[in-house]
Write a protein that holds these residues in place. Structure first.
Motif, short mmCIF file in Angstrom:
data_model
loop_
_atom_site.label_atom_id
_atom_site.label_comp_id
_atom_site.label_asym_id
_atom_site.label_seq_id
_atom_site.Cartn_x
_atom_site.Cartn_y
_atom_site.Cartn_z
N VAL B 304 0.38 -0.31 -27.21
CA VAL B 304 1.05 -0.61 -25.94
C VAL B 304 1.70 -1.98 -26.05
CG1 VAL B 304 -0.22 0.93 -24.42
CG2 VAL B 304 -1.27 -1.22 -25.12
N LYS B 308 5.26 -2.22 -19.68
CA LYS B 308 5.55 -0.90 -19.12
C LYS B 308 4.62 0.14 -19.77
CE LYS B 308 9.81 1.79 -18.69
NZ LYS B 308 9.99 2.30 -20.06
N SER B 309 4.47 0.06 -21.06
CA SER B 309 3.65 1.06 -21.74
C SER B 309 2.18 0.91 -21.37
CB SER B 309 3.84 0.99 -23.26
OG SER B 309 3.37 -0.24 -23.76
N GLU B 312 2.10 2.66 -17.96
CA GLU B 312 2.37 4.10 -18.03
C GLU B 312 1.33 4.88 -18.83
OE1 GLU B 312 7.27 3.80 -17.88
OE2 GLU B 312 6.28 4.80 -19.55
#
Lengths: 418, 418
Positions: B304, B308-309, B312
């Motif tokens: 990650v 954002k990752s 998400e």
């Protein structure tokens, strides 16, 4: 100017560890125009080391000694120097104070054996008085001796920051050799040798060296000249010739790595990438993120080691895996497409394969690898059969996958799979 | 029995090639009970090589020389042997005939320079009369010399097939040295030195060596004895003592790596693991999957790299990142918990940090790292401040994270963060 290197360490004369320091130091010295006459590797042994050091001082002007400088009791260098050169040890209070400050600074407990580092032979000059690394120089008659730590990273830093500048202050070489390394991926050593047969004869003043650096091949070009600019131009001309002969198989020069080249291209094109790794287990992500600033283009990666994770995380169809297997062209294409969609990046790169030693079948032996690249509305994929053991299969897969990105972004054709 | 090795080759004293032969030969010799006193590496140079060879014959019983045996004009070994040992060269007709047959057999054109290979110093005995490799032995006074090719694969084959058996016919070692390596993580070299001060004096027949192998420290124990079982028992006893002194900081012995130890523990406990890697970029996954069979316990990992990752893919709350930052205790706990839930594994391991060179702040400098482990219904987390550059921060983080898993599974306390 006779120059020699002495490498100290029991681990280096018992097959446990391969020496890196003699190799590195000799290259550094050559870049100053000093050819090394010999490298002597000995254990942490009082008598052997005494006789080697004694002989070196009699014949050589520059002597680099590495190893045996630490705080542990098998570190004998300083004591032996003291005896062979007849220089009593003294406690350097400034060094001791500095060591105590440093350990405090990094929250380390002071340990009595650290005091050993502050005992130096008379006349020794600490190379890095503000640093954390031991190492000193000493002049004896016509000889200048540099004592450096045995830990390769420390040794290199000392060599570059202190030893080389010090030598260049004392010695101006008549001609300086300059090197360039060209890095090649995708051509065999013997293919390269054949290509170079004519070239070596034609370019008389240029020396070529060929070094396999798995999975790459490195070519060194060496030119000697009086001036830097002159040799630099000769190197440029030669590099151009070699690149003309080997084409886009040459992917970088000098220190640049494949992952750095890929990173530069992505930055240049303002593109982002995401990864779906199976057999490489995170190695491609590790390589990409070894480059400072890689967060500009690397968004995320998923290590989909289980089939379940391929289905859950990337939307690979269960039917695809059931029908073709997770190591298949169909699977890798869905993986590449899946990761690109999820991460919303410009590129989605995927690999799946059998790294071994088990898991191979007649149809898909160990080393079978599929690579997929989803970009610009299309999915490219290819199959390879790499040889070697687990670590080699992982490494080659990561290299080939990165090379796909490089070639795509640079507009070169791919190295076709099988 | 004094034993030494001489390595010949310009490429080895100019930074172009790292020597493999000295390393390999010293390991072979040690396995016969012969400790190598030194390895001397020199170029293809008449004077240097003469003096090195002359000195070796005066002091050593077994001398291994590699390199300089080929057909080209820079291959000087045979000529120098002839001069230094005062043995005229003679044309060995049997060798010449054999060479001519061989070249015919493999469809190679006969080249006059190949004849050089059949000129040998008087008294030389070809090691492999039926083979394709050059190499000969020679006895001179109390010394036995073996001259081997410089190409590492050829040298190794000659060493194993001819040199070692020949040495063992002439020499029965009174005692054989046996080694054991203990690998330590989490203690400094100087701390280890302090602990060993008493021990070395107490265990007179045991030799200790200390080798930093970043981020680990390796301790070698060497014992000499008449019989294998006897020395083995002595090694066991010593290992026990050392483990008693250093406790769970000793994580493995000999070839075993941290990732292999972690893998064994997970297999033993029948537990699975998943990863959420930020600053390590896939390195922990790469290390875990370097072990054959790791798919038994490693389910998946997510790199990650972007905020954002993290949100998400792992369900890290946006608010957590906005309030505390993605490099924070709160974030790493949510990451560990998130990956465990998603992968449905027994353990979820997460790391987030600032690998540098940029991205550091006063409050969170480069090297700030958080580790989180979600297991058995609880989440453990800790903060570290590692030193060094990007690659070192990544490597230390991966090591510490793996060590958390090891210590948890083995029931040892953690190395507390700061």
């Amino acid at each position: 100017m006779l120059t020699e290197i002495i490498i100290i360490g029991n681990e280096l004369i018992s097959g446990r560890t391969r020496d890196l320091n003699g190799w590195y130091a000799s290259g550094c010295l050559l870049s100053c125009g000093l050819e090394v006459s010999g490298i002597t590797t000995v254990g942490d042994n009082y008598d052997t080391l005494s006789s080697v050091l004694g002989a070196a001082v009699k014949r050589s002007h520059f002597i680099i000694v590495t190893g045996g400088l630490g705080p542990t009791e098998d570190d004998l260098t300083t004591k032996i120097v003291s005896r062979v050169l007849d220089r009593p040890l003294f406690l350097d209070q400034a060094v001791l104070d500095h060591l105590k400050d440093k350990t405090k600074e990094i929250d380390m407990r002071w340990s009595p054996s650290l005091e050993n580092l502050a005992w130096l032979p008379r006349g020794a000059k600490i190379l890095d008085p503000k640093g954390e690394m031991c190492g000193f120089s000493l002049s004896e008659g016509d000889s200048l001796l540099y004592f450096l730590p045995g830990v390769p990273e420390q040794m290199r830093e000392m060599m570059n920051r202190f030893v080389i500048p010090d030598i260049l202050r004392r010695y101006t070489p008549a001609t300086v050799p300059r090197h360039r390394i060209l890095k090649v991926y995708g051509l065999s050593e013997s293919y390269i040798a054949d290509v170079f047969k004519g070239l070596s004869a034609e370019l008389a003043g240029v020396m070529f060296g060929f070094y396999p650096a798995f999975p790459e091949n490195h070519i060194t070009i060496t030119v000697r000249g009086k001036k830097d600019e002159e040799t630099e131009r000769e190197l440029d001309r030669t590099e151009e010739r070699v690149r003309g002969l080997l084409g886009p198989y040459v992917f970088a020069s000098d220190e640049k790595t494949m992952e750095a080249v890929v990173g530069d291209l992505l930055k240049e094109r303002k593109m982002t990438i995401s990864l779906a790794e199976s057999c490489t287990g995170g190695l491609i992500g590790h390589r990409l993120t070894s480059i400072p600033g890689s967060s500009l283009y690397f968004e995320r990666g998923i290590i989909v080691y289980s089939n379940k994770s391929k289905i859950e995380m990337l939307g690979v169809k269960k039917q695809t895996i059931d029908t073709y297997g997770s190591v298949s062209d169909q699977a890798v294409r869905e993986m590449a497409e899946g990761i690109k969609e999820i991460a919303k990046t410009d590129m989605g790169l995927a690999v799946t394969g059998i790294a071994g030693p088990s898991g191979g079948t007649e149809e898909k032996p160990v080393g079978t690898v599929f690579i997929g690249l989803s970009v610009d509305g299309k999915i490219l994929s290819g199959k390879y059969c790499f040889s070697g053991q687990r670590d080699k299969v992982k490494l080659t897969t990561s290299e080939m996958a990165l090379d796909w990105v490089r070639r795509y972004l640079d507009g070169h054709p791919f190295i076709p799979g099988i």
